[in-house]
Design a protein around this motif. Structure first.
Motif, PDB file in Angstrom:
ATOM      1  N   HIS A  83      35.341  44.189  43.169  1.00  0.00           N
ATOM      2  CA  HIS A  83      36.230  45.432  43.492  1.00  0.00           C
ATOM      3  C   HIS A  83      36.867  44.861  44.854  1.00  0.00           C
ATOM      4  O   HIS A  83      38.100  45.024  45.008  1.00  0.00           O
ATOM      5  CB  HIS A  83      35.421  46.665  43.754  1.00  0.00           C
ATOM      6  N   LYS A  84      36.143  44.345  45.672  1.00  0.00           N
ATOM      7  CA  LYS A  84      36.728  43.827  46.937  1.00  0.00           C
ATOM      8  C   LYS A  84      37.667  42.650  46.628  1.00  0.00           C
ATOM      9  O   LYS A  84      38.741  42.525  47.346  1.00  0.00           O
ATOM     10  CB  LYS A  84      35.690  43.355  47.830  1.00  0.00           C
ATOM     11  N   VAL A  85      37.140  41.887  45.781  1.00  0.00           N
ATOM     12  CA  VAL A  85      37.945  40.607  45.400  1.00  0.00           C
ATOM     13  C   VAL A  85      39.426  41.173  44.935  1.00  0.00           C
ATOM     14  O   VAL A  85      40.479  40.540  45.097  1.00  0.00           O
ATOM     15  CB  VAL A  85      37.414  39.487  44.297  1.00  0.00           C
ATOM     16  N   GLN A  86      39.374  42.107  44.116  1.00  0.00           N
ATOM     17  CA  GLN A  86      40.429  42.731  43.409  1.00  0.00           C
ATOM     18  C   GLN A  86      41.489  43.278  44.495  1.00  0.00           C
ATOM     19  O   GLN A  86      42.679  42.855  44.510  1.00  0.00           O
ATOM     20  CB  GLN A  86      40.184  43.695  42.361  1.00  0.00           C
ATOM     21  N   MET A  97      37.051  38.221  37.595  1.00  0.00           N
ATOM     22  CA  MET A  97      37.970  37.342  38.603  1.00  0.00           C
ATOM     23  C   MET A  97      37.669  36.163  38.320  1.00  0.00           C
ATOM     24  O   MET A  97      36.526  35.616  38.244  1.00  0.00           O
ATOM     25  CB  MET A  97      37.481  37.628  40.038  1.00  0.00           C
ATOM     26  N   ASP A  98      38.872  35.382  38.518  1.00  0.00           N
ATOM     27  CA  ASP A  98      38.557  34.023  38.352  1.00  0.00           C
ATOM     28  C   ASP A  98      38.127  33.112  39.509  1.00  0.00           C
ATOM     29  O   ASP A  98      37.749  33.800  40.568  1.00  0.00           O
ATOM     30  CB  ASP A  98      39.947  33.188  37.943  1.00  0.00           C
ATOM     31  N   LYS A  99      37.691  31.805  39.551  1.00  0.00           N
ATOM     32  CA  LYS A  99      37.013  31.155  40.536  1.00  0.00           C
ATOM     33  C   LYS A  99      37.638  31.007  41.570  1.00  0.00           C
ATOM     34  O   LYS A  99      37.185  31.021  42.924  1.00  0.00           O
ATOM     35  CB  LYS A  99      36.357  29.762  39.999  1.00  0.00           C
ATOM     36  N   VAL A 100      38.858  30.618  41.569  1.00  0.00           N
ATOM     37  CA  VAL A 100      39.800  30.419  42.564  1.00  0.00           C
ATOM     38  C   VAL A 100      40.007  31.742  43.663  1.00  0.00           C
ATOM     39  O   VAL A 100      40.066  31.770  44.851  1.00  0.00           O
ATOM     40  CB  VAL A 100      41.199  29.547  42.211  1.00  0.00           C
ATOM     41  N   THR A 101      40.550  32.750  42.870  1.00  0.00           N
ATOM     42  CA  THR A 101      40.540  33.976  43.574  1.00  0.00           C
ATOM     43  C   THR A 101      39.134  34.462  44.502  1.00  0.00           C
ATOM     44  O   THR A 101      39.416  34.899  45.602  1.00  0.00           O
ATOM     45  CB  THR A 101      40.955  35.181  42.381  1.00  0.00           C
ATOM     46  N   CYS A 102      38.206  34.096  43.843  1.00  0.00           N
ATOM     47  CA  CYS A 102      36.924  34.414  44.489  1.00  0.00           C
ATOM     48  C   CYS A 102      36.707  33.707  45.715  1.00  0.00           C
ATOM     49  O   CYS A 102      36.204  34.142  46.662  1.00  0.00           O
ATOM     50  CB  CYS A 102      35.683  34.473  43.400  1.00  0.00           C
ATOM     51  N   GLU A 157      31.934  28.031  48.254  1.00  0.00           N
ATOM     52  CA  GLU A 157      31.438  27.920  46.721  1.00  0.00           C
ATOM     53  C   GLU A 157      29.966  28.103  46.119  1.00  0.00           C
ATOM     54  O   GLU A 157      29.759  28.578  45.205  1.00  0.00           O
ATOM     55  CB  GLU A 157      31.700  26.416  46.436  1.00  0.00           C
ATOM     56  N   SER A 158      29.219  28.138  47.339  1.00  0.00           N
ATOM     57  CA  SER A 158      27.911  28.207  47.214  1.00  0.00           C
ATOM     58  C   SER A 158      27.475  29.412  47.135  1.00  0.00           C
ATOM     59  O   SER A 158      26.645  30.169  46.091  1.00  0.00           O
ATOM     60  CB  SER A 158      27.079  27.843  48.625  1.00  0.00           C
ATOM     61  N   MET A 159      28.329  30.581  47.786  1.00  0.00           N
ATOM     62  CA  MET A 159      27.992  32.051  47.695  1.00  0.00           C
ATOM     63  C   MET A 159      28.614  32.329  46.290  1.00  0.00           C
ATOM     64  O   MET A 159      28.008  33.377  45.693  1.00  0.00           O
ATOM     65  CB  MET A 159      28.890  32.606  48.742  1.00  0.00           C
ATOM     66  N   LEU A 160      29.622  31.769  45.665  1.00  0.00           N
ATOM     67  CA  LEU A 160      30.260  31.900  44.451  1.00  0.00           C
ATOM     68  C   LEU A 160      29.205  31.776  43.366  1.00  0.00           C
ATOM     69  O   LEU A 160      28.821  32.681  42.524  1.00  0.00           O
ATOM     70  CB  LEU A 160      31.529  31.415  44.168  1.00  0.00           C
ATOM     71  N   ARG A 161      28.381  30.607  43.422  1.00  0.00           N
ATOM     72  CA  ARG A 161      27.490  30.245  42.489  1.00  0.00           C
ATOM     73  C   ARG A 161      26.156  31.351  42.473  1.00  0.00           C
ATOM     74  O   ARG A 161      25.531  31.408  41.464  1.00  0.00           O
ATOM     75  CB  ARG A 161      26.922  28.844  42.953  1.00  0.00           C
TER      76      ARG A 161
END
Length: 76
Positions: free
Chosen positions: A62-65, A1-6, A51-55
Protein backbone atom coordinates in the motif's frame (compact mmCIF):
# COMPACT_ATOMS: atom_id res chain seq x y z
CA UNK A 1 3.90 -4.02 -7.53
CA UNK A 2 6.81 -4.67 -9.82
CA UNK A 3 10.41 -5.02 -8.68
CA UNK A 4 11.60 -1.64 -9.96
CA UNK A 5 8.79 0.27 -8.24
CA UNK A 6 9.48 -1.50 -4.95
CA UNK A 7 13.22 -0.84 -5.18
CA UNK A 8 12.58 2.83 -5.99
CA UNK A 9 10.31 3.06 -2.94
CA UNK A 10 12.88 1.41 -0.68
CA UNK A 11 15.67 3.63 -2.01
CA UNK A 12 13.60 6.76 -1.50
CA UNK A 13 12.85 5.92 2.11
CA UNK A 14 16.27 4.48 2.97
CA UNK A 15 18.14 7.77 3.07
CA UNK A 16 17.77 11.45 3.84
CA UNK A 17 20.14 12.26 0.97
CA UNK A 18 18.38 14.36 -1.65
CA UNK A 19 20.57 12.80 -4.37
CA UNK A 20 19.41 9.29 -3.49
CA UNK A 21 15.78 10.43 -3.36
CA UNK A 22 16.14 11.98 -6.82
CA UNK A 23 17.72 8.78 -8.18
CA UNK A 24 14.82 6.77 -6.73
CA UNK A 25 12.30 8.98 -8.52
CA UNK A 26 14.33 8.71 -11.75
CA UNK A 27 14.28 4.93 -11.36
CA UNK A 28 10.52 4.94 -10.82
CA UNK A 29 10.00 7.00 -13.98
CA UNK A 30 12.37 4.94 -16.11
CA UNK A 31 14.92 7.73 -16.54
CA UNK A 32 17.65 5.51 -15.08
CA UNK A 33 17.97 1.73 -14.80
CA UNK A 34 18.98 -0.48 -11.89
CA UNK A 35 22.08 -1.40 -13.89
CA UNK A 36 23.01 2.29 -14.18
CA UNK A 37 22.56 2.78 -10.46
CA UNK A 38 24.76 -0.23 -9.68
CA UNK A 39 27.60 1.54 -11.48
CA UNK A 40 27.19 4.63 -9.29
CA UNK A 41 29.39 4.16 -6.22
CA UNK A 42 27.51 6.76 -4.16
CA UNK A 43 24.22 4.84 -4.36
CA UNK A 44 25.45 1.26 -4.78
CA UNK A 45 25.31 0.33 -1.08
CA UNK A 46 21.77 1.68 -0.69
CA UNK A 47 20.69 -0.23 -3.79
CA UNK A 48 22.07 -3.51 -2.43
CA UNK A 49 20.18 -2.94 0.83
CA UNK A 50 16.96 -2.18 -1.05
CA UNK A 51 17.27 -5.34 -3.13
CA UNK A 52 17.94 -7.37 0.02
CA UNK A 53 14.86 -5.94 1.76
CA UNK A 54 12.77 -6.72 -1.31
CA UNK A 55 13.95 -10.35 -1.30
CA UNK A 56 12.99 -10.63 2.37
CA UNK A 57 9.55 -9.31 1.40
CA UNK A 58 9.67 -6.40 3.86
CA UNK A 59 7.59 -4.11 1.66
CA UNK A 60 4.18 -2.64 2.42
CA UNK A 61 2.44 -2.75 -0.97
CA UNK A 62 0.00 0.00 0.00
CA UNK A 63 2.85 2.40 0.83
CA UNK A 64 4.57 1.50 -2.45
CA UNK A 65 1.35 2.30 -4.30
CA UNK A 66 1.06 5.69 -2.58
CA UNK A 67 4.70 6.42 -3.43
CA UNK A 68 4.10 5.56 -7.08
CA UNK A 69 0.95 7.70 -7.22
CA UNK A 70 2.84 10.66 -5.79
CA UNK A 71 6.01 10.51 -7.89
CA UNK A 72 5.18 8.66 -11.11
CA UNK A 73 5.07 11.09 -13.99
CA UNK A 74 2.46 10.33 -16.60
CA UNK A 75 2.78 11.86 -20.03
CA UNK A 76 -0.49 12.31 -21.87
Amino acid sequence: MDKVTCIAFLLYHSSKSQDIKEKAIQLLNGDVSIRDLKRNASIQAQLVLAESMLRKNNVDKHKVQLFAEEFLLLEV
